[in-house]
Scaffold this active site. Structure first.
Site, short mmCIF file in Angstrom:
data_model
loop_
_atom_site.label_atom_id
_atom_site.label_comp_id
_atom_site.label_asym_id
_atom_site.label_seq_id
_atom_site.Cartn_x
_atom_site.Cartn_y
_atom_site.Cartn_z
N HIS A 109 46.81 37.87 42.09
CA HIS A 109 47.35 37.22 40.90
C HIS A 109 48.00 38.28 40.01
O HIS A 109 47.31 39.15 39.47
CB HIS A 109 46.24 36.50 40.12
CG HIS A 109 45.63 35.36 40.87
ND1 HIS A 109 44.36 34.91 40.61
CD2 HIS A 109 46.11 34.59 41.89
CE1 HIS A 109 44.08 33.90 41.41
NE2 HIS A 109 45.12 33.69 42.21
N MET B 293 38.60 35.95 38.29
CA MET B 293 38.10 34.87 37.46
C MET B 293 38.44 33.52 38.07
O MET B 293 39.48 33.36 38.70
CB MET B 293 38.72 34.98 36.06
CG MET B 293 38.40 33.84 35.12
SD MET B 293 36.68 33.87 34.57
CE MET B 293 36.68 32.46 33.45
#
Length: 373
Positions: free
Chosen positions: A205, A298
């Site tokens: 990401h 996360m």
């Protein structure tokens, strides 16, 4: 800060319009509170002395003191999770590595208000980055993880796997999904791999424009070749392909070999590129010829996809909590039964090498997780 307290954020940017936009985005999130704003690092330092934030969103290009210098001062004196919010393009993306090495948890692009869709996706990215930062491990510290809202699944990009479908033997392929804390963790894994290791496809990401520079940096550090993936690129032994920021990457089969497809599409599991999209495509076209690894990050992107890979016969690993910056993604995968074993960061490169050299039963060096139904 307890698990029920809002995450208190200090926004530091010399642009009044950017501060206003960020505040508006953050105030929409029920679990986030804006502690204050500052137009430069000196004003921010005074604000921190009055009240300590849980997370700082920091610009890099500011008057009187640049953001990188301020970041280094914060980390040297009293580490606080810091997110860099910058307009740097690819030409300045070398700064990405400087700020990450200085201790920043994440780097996000500044939100634009030119289109409603872009602002909506910026809102998701900003708020999720704050949640990830609040749960990050800083120099041995530990913070509670937090939940995120409902999200689109990989169904919007690729149909679900067909149960019982058999994939014939082909080249080995390694699929890695990683998020917050992953830039340095990936470096730890890739720079010690030999040139004869299996082909690797990676979703990290990361904002648009940064992945090309990130791949170029790793290519200069590693024995294997590393590049930002382009549509149709072949997955080859001794080569790692990194999904470009803001586009999904799918694994596709070409005879007994593999290539990648790069596609536009909506956010999946709140991300683009999405780990779930890559992992589902690997489950469908590679099956037991694949190794899936989910690393620090996360949220839960990749947890469902890794489970689909395991059900399709792939070997699956999750990074252990002790070596993760944020344990969210591996934790979700483990809890859903997606990971066969839990492995520390320093052993992942060995698992990749063994996978390329042995049949479907790799050597056991991590903690085995209960089998799936």
């Amino acid at each position: 800060m307890s698990i029920t307290d809002p995450i208190r954020v200090l926004v530091v940017d010399d642009s009044a319009s950017v501060r206003q936009t960020l505040v508006a985005i953050l105030e929409e999130a029920p679990d986030i509170a804006v502690l204050g704003t500052a137009a430069d690092p000196y004003a921010a330092a005074r604000r921190i002395q009055e009240d300590m934030p849980d997370v700082i969103i920091l610009d890099l290009e500011m008057p009187r003191m640049d953001g990188l210098t301020f970041l280094r001062k914060i980390m040297a004196q009293k580490p606080i999770p810091v997110i860099i919010c910058s307009t740097l393009t690819e030409r300045g993306s070398h700064m990405l590595f400087d700020v990450l090495e200085a201790g920043a948890v994440d780097v996000i692009p500044k939100p634009r208000v030119d289109t409603r869709q872009f602002l909506l996706e910026s809102s998701v990215r900003v708020c999720d980055a704050v949640r990830a930062a609040a749960g990050a491990r800083l120099r041995g510290g530990k913070r509670p993880s937090r939940l995120v809202e409902a999200k689109l699944t990989a169904d919007v990009m690729i149909p679900p796997p067909i149960p019982g479908r058999v994939v014939t033997q082909t080249d080995r392929v390694v699929c890695i999904g990683v998020s917050t804390g992953g830039t340095e963790s990936l470096r730890d894994v890739l720079e010690v791999l030999p040139v004869d290791c299996p082909g690797i496809v990676i979703v990290q990401h990361m904002p648009e424009h940064f992945t090309a520079a990130f791949a170029k940096r790793l290519n200069g550090l590693c024995a294997i070749a590393v590049k930002e993936a382009e549509d149709g690129d072949a997955v080859l032994p001794g080569r790692a392909l990194i999904a470009p920021g803001a586009r999904h990457m799918l694994l596709q089969r070409n005879g007994g070999r593999y290539c990648v497809a790069i596609k536009d599409g909506p956010l999946v599991s709140r991300h683009r590129p999405s780990v779930d999209v890559l992992f589902r495509s690997a489950a469908q076209c590679a099956g037991g010829n694949a190794l899936g690894i989910i690393m620090t990050g996360m949220g839960d992107d990749g947890a469902n996809g890794l489970l689909e890979m395991r059900k399709a016969g792939a070997a699956t690993l999750a990074q252990d909590e002790e070596s993760c910056v944020v344990f969210g993604m591996p934790k979700e995968a483990i809890e859903r039964g997606a990971a066969e074993r839990i492995v520390s960061l320093d052993r992942l490169h060995g698992e990749i090498v063994r996978f390329g050299m042995t049949p479907r039963s790799p050597a056991i060096t991590g903690r085995r997780v209960a089998s799936i139904a």
